[in-house]
Write a protein that holds these residues in place. Structure first.
Motif, short mmCIF file in Angstrom:
data_model
loop_
_atom_site.label_atom_id
_atom_site.label_comp_id
_atom_site.label_asym_id
_atom_site.label_seq_id
_atom_site.Cartn_x
_atom_site.Cartn_y
_atom_site.Cartn_z
N THR A 51 0.93 -1.23 0.00
CA THR A 51 -0.03 0.07 0.27
C THR A 51 0.78 1.32 0.06
OG1 THR A 51 -0.20 -0.04 2.34
CG2 THR A 51 -1.83 -1.10 1.26
N GLN A 52 2.23 1.16 0.03
CA GLN A 52 2.88 2.30 0.30
C GLN A 52 4.12 2.43 -0.82
OE1 GLN A 52 2.41 4.52 2.46
NE2 GLN A 52 0.76 3.22 3.08
N PRO A 63 1.77 2.95 -4.83
CA PRO A 63 1.32 4.30 -5.16
C PRO A 63 2.55 5.01 -5.70
CG PRO A 63 0.44 3.74 -3.08
CD PRO A 63 1.38 2.52 -3.35
N ARG A 64 3.64 4.91 -5.05
CA ARG A 64 4.81 5.73 -5.52
C ARG A 64 5.42 5.46 -7.04
NH1 ARG A 64 4.89 5.42 -0.05
NH2 ARG A 64 5.64 7.10 1.22
N GLY A 112 1.38 5.58 -9.09
CA GLY A 112 0.26 6.71 -9.03
C GLY A 112 -0.83 6.28 -7.95
N GLU A 113 -1.33 7.04 -7.29
CA GLU A 113 -2.39 6.76 -6.27
C GLU A 113 -3.33 6.09 -6.92
OE1 GLU A 113 -5.01 9.00 -2.64
OE2 GLU A 113 -3.28 10.14 -3.52
N MET A 131 -4.65 2.27 -5.97
CA MET A 131 -5.99 2.00 -5.41
C MET A 131 -6.63 1.15 -5.90
SD MET A 131 -7.34 3.52 -2.39
CE MET A 131 -6.73 5.25 -2.17
#
Length: 135
Positions: free
Chosen positions: A21-22, A25-26, A29-30, A34
């Motif tokens: 989850t960390q 996204p990096r 992209g979020e 997601m």
């Protein structure tokens, strides 16, 4: 090219662990992260490439040779500069941009105390290939 990627943990009643989850996204992209994490869906190699999760796609029989070719290219560069670059990226991605810029600046400065930096600059101005010794 046959690889599949996903974060199927929500279907097991848990969340993606080990940075899922960390780090995701990096990388992508979020919004993409997601979707991947919340749906538990798998994506194929082409989609992983398109969203920046992977850098290259190779047929299974070519993967090892292609990986070795990239490693050989990296190994031609100054070892200390390569190590400092990896540290700057790894540590920089864990902190805010201002702190990351300080990390980068500190490591950049350290490179100027190496023989490899002097060799690299001299080779460049002499229009020859540098011979790095990792010092």
């Amino acid at each position: 090219e046959k690889a599949r990627f996903g974060q199927p943990e929500v279907g097991l009643g848990i969340i993606p662990g080990h940075g899922g989850t960390q780090r995701l996204p990096r990388l992508v992209g979020e919004g993409r992260a997601m979707e991947i994490c919340l749906t538990g869906s798998m994506i194929d190699a082409q989609e992983a490439y398109r969203i920046g999760l992977v850098n290259h796609i190779y047929p299974p029989g070519e993967l090892m040779n292609a990986t070795k070719a990239i490693a050989q290219t990296i190994m031609k560069n100054a070892p200390i500069a390569v190590r400092h670059t990896k540290i700057a990226i790894d540590k920089g991605m864990q902190v805010d941009i201002d702190t990351a810029m300080t990390i980068e600046a500190d490591l950049f400065g350290l490179c100027f105390s190496t023989e490899d930096q002097k060799e690299g600059m001299e080779a460049f101005t002499s229009k020859r290939k540098a011979v790095f010794r990792g010092k």
